[in-house]
Motif scaffolding. Structure first.
Motif, PDB file in Angstrom:
ATOM      1  N   CYS A  24      45.632  34.273  39.474  1.00  0.00           N
ATOM      2  CA  CYS A  24      44.476  34.468  38.605  1.00  0.00           C
ATOM      3  C   CYS A  24      43.927  33.152  38.073  1.00  0.00           C
ATOM      4  N   ARG A  25      44.776  32.161  38.010  1.00  0.00           N
ATOM      5  CA  ARG A  25      44.344  30.914  37.400  1.00  0.00           C
ATOM      6  C   ARG A  25      43.690  29.966  38.410  1.00  0.00           C
ATOM      7  N   GLY A  26      43.401  30.476  39.590  1.00  0.00           N
ATOM      8  CA  GLY A  26      42.677  29.650  40.551  1.00  0.00           C
ATOM      9  C   GLY A  26      43.610  28.971  41.523  1.00  0.00           C
ATOM     10  N   GLY A  27      43.126  27.884  42.131  1.00  0.00           N
ATOM     11  CA  GLY A  27      43.907  27.187  43.135  1.00  0.00           C
ATOM     12  C   GLY A  27      43.323  27.461  44.501  1.00  0.00           C
ATOM     13  N   PRO A  28      43.708  26.693  45.519  1.00  0.00           N
ATOM     14  CA  PRO A  28      43.160  26.853  46.857  1.00  0.00           C
ATOM     15  C   PRO A  28      43.517  28.194  47.440  1.00  0.00           C
ATOM     16  N   SER A 169      65.201  48.642  46.957  1.00  0.00           N
ATOM     17  CA  SER A 169      66.138  48.898  48.047  1.00  0.00           C
ATOM     18  C   SER A 169      65.961  47.953  49.230  1.00  0.00           C
ATOM     19  N   GLY A 170      64.888  47.158  49.224  1.00  0.00           N
ATOM     20  CA  GLY A 170      64.659  46.218  50.316  1.00  0.00           C
ATOM     21  C   GLY A 170      65.482  44.959  50.175  1.00  0.00           C
ATOM     22  N   ARG A 171      65.353  44.063  51.157  1.00  0.00           N
ATOM     23  CA  ARG A 171      66.103  42.809  51.129  1.00  0.00           C
ATOM     24  C   ARG A 171      65.601  41.876  50.030  1.00  0.00           C
ATOM     25  N   HIS A 172      64.350  42.079  49.601  1.00  0.00           N
ATOM     26  CA  HIS A 172      63.770  41.231  48.555  1.00  0.00           C
ATOM     27  C   HIS A 172      63.337  42.095  47.370  1.00  0.00           C
ATOM     28  N   ALA A 173      63.596  41.627  46.192  1.00  0.00           N
ATOM     29  CA  ALA A 173      63.201  42.356  44.991  1.00  0.00           C
ATOM     30  C   ALA A 173      61.687  42.302  44.823  1.00  0.00           C
ATOM     31  N   PRO A 174      61.081  43.389  44.342  1.00  0.00           N
ATOM     32  CA  PRO A 174      59.630  43.376  44.109  1.00  0.00           C
ATOM     33  C   PRO A 174      59.271  42.461  42.945  1.00  0.00           C
ATOM     34  N   GLU A 175      58.163  41.732  43.097  1.00  0.00           N
ATOM     35  CA  GLU A 175      57.706  40.844  42.032  1.00  0.00           C
ATOM     36  C   GLU A 175      56.382  41.296  41.433  1.00  0.00           C
ATOM     37  N   PHE A 176      55.538  41.933  42.255  1.00  0.00           N
ATOM     38  CA  PHE A 176      54.233  42.398  41.793  1.00  0.00           C
ATOM     39  C   PHE A 176      53.930  43.763  42.422  1.00  0.00           C
ATOM     40  N   GLU A 177      53.167  44.560  41.710  1.00  0.00           N
ATOM     41  CA  GLU A 177      52.737  45.865  42.218  1.00  0.00           C
ATOM     42  C   GLU A 177      51.213  45.929  42.246  1.00  0.00           C
ATOM     43  N   VAL A 178      50.665  46.394  43.354  1.00  0.00           N
ATOM     44  CA  VAL A 178      49.221  46.568  43.480  1.00  0.00           C
ATOM     45  C   VAL A 178      48.829  47.840  42.734  1.00  0.00           C
ATOM     46  N   THR A 179      48.046  47.686  41.683  1.00  0.00           N
ATOM     47  CA  THR A 179      47.711  48.825  40.828  1.00  0.00           C
ATOM     48  C   THR A 179      46.299  49.356  41.050  1.00  0.00           C
ATOM     49  N   SER A 186      36.412  40.291  39.905  1.00  0.00           N
ATOM     50  CA  SER A 186      35.934  40.520  38.543  1.00  0.00           C
ATOM     51  C   SER A 186      36.133  41.972  38.096  1.00  0.00           C
ATOM     52  N   ASP A 187      36.375  42.885  39.043  1.00  0.00           N
ATOM     53  CA  ASP A 187      36.580  44.290  38.700  1.00  0.00           C
ATOM     54  C   ASP A 187      38.031  44.612  38.371  1.00  0.00           C
ATOM     55  N   CYS A 188      38.924  43.633  38.538  1.00  0.00           N
ATOM     56  CA  CYS A 188      40.338  43.857  38.240  1.00  0.00           C
ATOM     57  C   CYS A 188      40.564  43.888  36.733  1.00  0.00           C
ATOM     58  N   PRO A 189      41.569  44.642  36.279  1.00  0.00           N
ATOM     59  CA  PRO A 189      41.871  44.678  34.840  1.00  0.00           C
ATOM     60  C   PRO A 189      42.435  43.350  34.356  1.00  0.00           C
ATOM     61  N   ALA A 190      42.436  43.173  33.044  1.00  0.00           N
ATOM     62  CA  ALA A 190      42.886  41.916  32.442  1.00  0.00           C
ATOM     63  C   ALA A 190      44.362  41.637  32.711  1.00  0.00           C
ATOM     64  N   GLY A 200      39.296  46.606  54.228  1.00  0.00           N
ATOM     65  CA  GLY A 200      38.659  47.900  54.051  1.00  0.00           C
ATOM     66  C   GLY A 200      37.494  47.851  53.097  1.00  0.00           C
ATOM     67  N   THR A 201      37.131  49.016  52.574  1.00  0.00           N
ATOM     68  CA  THR A 201      35.956  49.119  51.711  1.00  0.00           C
ATOM     69  C   THR A 201      36.189  48.536  50.322  1.00  0.00           C
ATOM     70  N   ALA A 202      37.439  48.516  49.871  1.00  0.00           N
ATOM     71  CA  ALA A 202      37.793  47.874  48.598  1.00  0.00           C
ATOM     72  C   ALA A 202      38.832  46.802  48.914  1.00  0.00           C
ATOM     73  N   PRO A 203      38.382  45.607  49.298  1.00  0.00           N
ATOM     74  CA  PRO A 203      39.264  44.629  49.921  1.00  0.00           C
ATOM     75  C   PRO A 203      40.187  43.855  48.984  1.00  0.00           C
ATOM     76  N   VAL A 204      39.973  43.951  47.682  1.00  0.00           N
ATOM     77  CA  VAL A 204      40.756  43.158  46.735  1.00  0.00           C
ATOM     78  C   VAL A 204      41.761  44.052  46.020  1.00  0.00           C
ATOM     79  N   GLY A 205      43.031  43.672  46.094  1.00  0.00           N
ATOM     80  CA  GLY A 205      44.060  44.394  45.372  1.00  0.00           C
ATOM     81  C   GLY A 205      44.412  43.671  44.082  1.00  0.00           C
ATOM     82  N   CYS A 206      44.429  44.416  42.976  1.00  0.00           N
ATOM     83  CA  CYS A 206      44.800  43.848  41.673  1.00  0.00           C
ATOM     84  C   CYS A 206      46.285  44.109  41.461  1.00  0.00           C
ATOM     85  N   ALA A 207      47.075  43.052  41.342  1.00  0.00           N
ATOM     86  CA  ALA A 207      48.513  43.200  41.240  1.00  0.00           C
ATOM     87  C   ALA A 207      49.009  42.682  39.887  1.00  0.00           C
ATOM     88  N   ARG A 208      49.959  43.395  39.324  1.00  0.00           N
ATOM     89  CA  ARG A 208      50.565  42.997  38.064  1.00  0.00           C
ATOM     90  C   ARG A 208      52.052  42.737  38.271  1.00  0.00           C
TER      91      ARG A 208
END
Length: 210
Positions: A24-28, A169-179, A186-190, A200-208
């Motif tokens: 969220c804070r930018g970067g390449p 249950s996977g080999r790697h622990a989850p760090e973020f969930e796509v909500t 700009s349509d993602c929650p704070a 697809g038609t809504a190409p951006v996933g907002c993850a927390r």
């Protein structure tokens, strides 16, 4: 019960679900596509009578170490069902349904028996769904060819992420969930910590954070 094998090269791509990740804070912004190839096989043409099209919609396949074989869906060997079937390549064709467990990429050559009499069957792909759980393509399941709302991911580094099971249950622990899936960041929650490319038609996933 005998089945029908895939002619030419047949490859199964399962759920690594690699997606683009940016903070969220930018970067390449960096693209990263990571896929998992489950199997590659070839076999001789043996028309079985299950249908004019190899692995058509609602037909079933078995699983083997070196090949996927079309079988009757009532067979004890049946393991997965075709939920969508398209000609061409995944890159150029329609997307598989959201809860597809894996994709079979098929290249067939069937000189003695084909769909339109031209001596060949065009390559295509079949979107597959396991007949029995677990379903890696379900939200939070940790796999499938698409990343969807409800899936969890972990960071690979270099602006990339990969799916993993939300229940840990996977080999790697989850760090973020796509909500949420939206048209623009700009349509993602704070509460969004990462933006994930879904396509697809809504190409951006907002993850927390999980």
């Amino acid at each position: 019960m005998h089945g029908r094998s895939g002619w030419g090269a047949l490859a199964a791509f399962a759920a690594a679900g690699a997606v683009l990740l940016t903070g969220c804070r930018g970067g390449p912004q960096e693209d990263g596509l990571v896929g998992g190839r489950a199997a590659v096989s070839s076999a001789t043409a043996r028309p079985s009578g299950y249908g004019a099209v190899f692995l058509a919609v609602d037909e079933c396949s078995s699983f083997g170490r070196t090949s996927f074989t079309e079988v009757s869906c009532t067979s004890e060997r049946a393991a997965a069902r075709v939920v969508a079937r398209h000609d061409g390549t995944v890159r150029d064709g329609p997307r598989c349904p959201a809860t597809t467990d894996f994709v079979l990429h098929i290249s067939e050559q069937r000189p003695s028996f084909d769909e339109d009499g031209d001596g060949a069957v065009p390559r295509g792909y079949a979107c597959m769904r396991h007949l029995q759980p677990p379903h890696p393509g379900d939200p939070g399941g940790g796999g499938g060819p698409r990343t969807i709302v409800g899936d969890c991911v972990y960071a690979l580094g270099d602006g990339k992420v990969r799916e993993t099971a939300c229940d840990g249950s996977g080999r790697h622990a989850p760090e973020f969930e796509v909500t949420k899936a939206v048209d623009d960041r700009s349509d993602c929650p704070a509460s969004t910590a990462l933006y994930v490319r879904l396509g697809g038609t809504a190409p951006v996933g907002c993850a927390r954070p999980v």
